[in-house]
Design an enzyme around this catalytic site. Structure first.
Site, PDB file in Angstrom:
ATOM      1  N   ARG A  46       0.841  -1.207   0.000  1.00  0.00           N
ATOM      2  CA  ARG A  46       0.000   0.000   0.000  1.00  0.00           C
ATOM      3  C   ARG A  46       0.875   1.257   0.000  1.00  0.00           C
ATOM      4  O   ARG A  46       0.487   2.312  -0.510  1.00  0.00           O
ATOM      5  CB  ARG A  46      -0.956   0.000   1.206  1.00  0.00           C
ATOM      6  CG  ARG A  46      -1.770   1.270   1.333  1.00  0.00           C
ATOM      7  CD  ARG A  46      -3.094   1.105   2.074  1.00  0.00           C
ATOM      8  NE  ARG A  46      -2.990   0.308   3.283  1.00  0.00           N
ATOM      9  CZ  ARG A  46      -2.369   0.701   4.415  1.00  0.00           C
ATOM     10  NH1 ARG A  46      -1.803   1.883   4.484  1.00  0.00           N
ATOM     11  NH2 ARG A  46      -2.316  -0.098   5.458  1.00  0.00           N
ATOM     12  N   TYR A  99     -15.319  16.471 -16.241  1.00  0.00           N
ATOM     13  CA  TYR A  99     -15.896  15.132 -16.068  1.00  0.00           C
ATOM     14  C   TYR A  99     -16.920  15.148 -14.923  1.00  0.00           C
ATOM     15  O   TYR A  99     -16.681  15.758 -13.878  1.00  0.00           O
ATOM     16  CB  TYR A  99     -14.733  14.177 -15.759  1.00  0.00           C
ATOM     17  CG  TYR A  99     -15.102  12.746 -15.496  1.00  0.00           C
ATOM     18  CD1 TYR A  99     -15.866  12.020 -16.404  1.00  0.00           C
ATOM     19  CD2 TYR A  99     -14.668  12.099 -14.345  1.00  0.00           C
ATOM     20  CE1 TYR A  99     -16.181  10.696 -16.165  1.00  0.00           C
ATOM     21  CE2 TYR A  99     -14.971  10.775 -14.099  1.00  0.00           C
ATOM     22  CZ  TYR A  99     -15.742  10.081 -15.013  1.00  0.00           C
ATOM     23  OH  TYR A  99     -16.052   8.776 -14.771  1.00  0.00           O
ATOM     24  N   ASP A 171      -6.096  18.051 -15.301  1.00  0.00           N
ATOM     25  CA  ASP A 171      -6.483  16.685 -15.676  1.00  0.00           C
ATOM     26  C   ASP A 171      -6.152  16.540 -17.164  1.00  0.00           C
ATOM     27  O   ASP A 171      -6.795  17.145 -18.019  1.00  0.00           O
ATOM     28  CB  ASP A 171      -7.979  16.479 -15.415  1.00  0.00           C
ATOM     29  CG  ASP A 171      -8.464  15.085 -15.822  1.00  0.00           C
ATOM     30  OD1 ASP A 171      -7.780  14.419 -16.623  1.00  0.00           O
ATOM     31  OD2 ASP A 171      -9.539  14.671 -15.345  1.00  0.00           O
ATOM     32  N   LYS A 196      -7.556   4.961 -19.348  1.00  0.00           N
ATOM     33  CA  LYS A 196      -8.003   5.303 -20.688  1.00  0.00           C
ATOM     34  C   LYS A 196      -6.904   5.015 -21.712  1.00  0.00           C
ATOM     35  O   LYS A 196      -6.424   3.904 -21.798  1.00  0.00           O
ATOM     36  CB  LYS A 196      -8.442   6.787 -20.705  1.00  0.00           C
ATOM     37  CG  LYS A 196      -9.347   7.173 -19.532  1.00  0.00           C
ATOM     38  CD  LYS A 196     -10.707   6.501 -19.560  1.00  0.00           C
ATOM     39  CE  LYS A 196     -11.499   6.683 -18.280  1.00  0.00           C
ATOM     40  NZ  LYS A 196     -11.711   8.060 -17.852  1.00  0.00           N
TER      41      LYS A 196
END
Ligand SMILES: *Cc1c(COP(=O)(O)O)cnc(C)c1O
Length: 382
Positions: A46, A99, A171, A196
């Site tokens: 993690r 978005y 972004d 993406k």
């Protein structure tokens, strides 16, 4: 005791996938040296693992970042950035055209913690300047906006943000570092949804957050670990593999999108085609300057008849899968009104120009003629 894997004097041509969630140490002194950075090593996945380290290093090189972190999704990269930057009482100024889930993160989630977000048309630099007259911590914008493909003038926005002591956060998902590197244009932080185009095969969810200011790196790393935003090794491994062909996929997809945009303008049932390379696009000139390597693989088309016609069109083109994502090698389509921007208010959608007839295409790398023939079926041409 498990045996160690070894490949002797040869080396594997593919970097290994290391799925271990935890690493063993010989003694307490080693633990201290690893934790204080005096020696390289891993402890708990993690916090860090080799596959995310090498993926982040590659993205840092592409973006010219001095630090970068991999997160489990694009949304967790966005959450991480905002959590690291703002305090209760702070103000964020955001582009209106973003978005839908990012809009919810700002307006619903961060609002719960006393962080206010004001929207502005980031293509109106005077409006941005006025908006930044009130104390602002972060100016947030997408390089190429989702879904109307408005282009952000990143250098101009960086100047305005810095004059107002705000930090500019970008972004860059629709552009990828192959088309645009915001840090080189003055942005302070950049994120990518690796889900993406960068991973590129619809089999990964991951995000990346990178920057240049070293003091932020340790803070962001701590937040990623505490809030649990890390990505897993297999997704990192797949993404590194996808990245080897990103330049080829992006080139082919941009070329397809540009040709398709031209052709779609000649189709009778198409009311409007949205692509930054078309002269009628409001940011055509800006796109030529900001995205010299290509205007991207995303394209919007608005059908004459609204929702009913979109339904018919989708049924006629099963070869262009209707799925709410983007960046696959295959061309896919989505419907912003009912997917990515479903939870935006009707007024917000109207203001942005997101209509029921708007289809968003994520153009892939197929041979152009095949793609054109498939789309033509949707218009009942053949
Ligand atoms: C998909 C997307 C995100 C979110 O990324 P996930 O990997 O789906 O969490 C953020 N911004 C843009 C522009 C996107 O297209």
């Amino acid at each position: 005791m498990r045996d160690e894997v070894s490949w002797g004097v040869t080396r594997p041509m593919r970097s290994p996938l290391l799925t271990a969630s935890v690493y063993a140490m010989p003694d307490l002194d080693t633990l201290d040296r690893v934790l204080t950075g005096k020696e390289t090593g891993y402890i708990y996945a993690r916090d860090a693992h080799p596959n995310s380290t090498s993926l982040a290093a590659q993205l840092n090189r592409w973006h010219g970042a001095t630090w970068g972190l991999i997160t489990g999704t694009g949304m967790s990269a966005l959450s991480l950035a905002f959590l690291g930057l703002v305090q209760p009482g702070d103000r964020i100024v955001s582009s209106r055209s973003i978005y839908g889930r990012t809009r919810q993160l700002l307006d619903q989630e961060l609002a719960r913690f006393g962080v206010r977000t004001d929207g502005v048309d980031t293509n109106d630099l005077d409006a941005v300047r006025r908006c930044l007259q009130q104390p602002t911590r972060v100016l947030f914008v997408e390089t190429i906006s989702n879904p109307l493909l408005r282009i952000a003038d990143i250098s101009a926005l960086a100047e305005l943000a810095h004059a107002a002591q705000a930090c500019l956060f970008i972004d860059n998902t629709f552009a990828s570092p192959l088309l645009c590197r915001p840090l080189e244009l003055g942005a302070d932080l950049v994120m990518e949804s690796l889900t993406k185009m960068i991973s590129g095969h619809s089999d990964v969810t991951l995000g990346y957050l990178g920057g240049r200011e070293a003091t932020l790196a340790a803070r962001m790393q701590q937040i990623r670990s505490i809030w649990g935003f890390s990505g897993n090794p297999f997704d990192c491994w797949l993404t590194e593999r996808g990245m080897e062909t990103l330049h080829l996929r992006m080139q082919a997809a941009c070329a397809n999108a540009a040709r398709l945009a031209q052709w779609l303008t000649t189709q009778p049932r198409v009311r409007r085609v949205i692509y930054p390379d078309l002269p009628e696009h409001p940011d055509h000139a800006l796109a030529q300057r900001l995205l010299p390597a290509g205007r991207g693989n995303m394209l919007g088309l608005e059908l004459e008849g609204g929702r009913d016609e979109v339904n018919q069109w989708l049924r006629r083109v099963p070869g262009i899968p209707f799925c709410p994502s983007l960046g696959d090698t295959q061309t896919t389509c989505s419907h912003p009104d009912t997917t990515s921007h479903r939870y935006d208010s009707a007024a917000e959608k109207a203001a942005q120009g997101i209509t029921p007839g708007l289809i968003r295409l994520s153009v892939g790398c197929e041979p152009f003629e095949q793609l054109q023939a498939e789309l033509a079926r949707g218009f009942g041409n053949r």
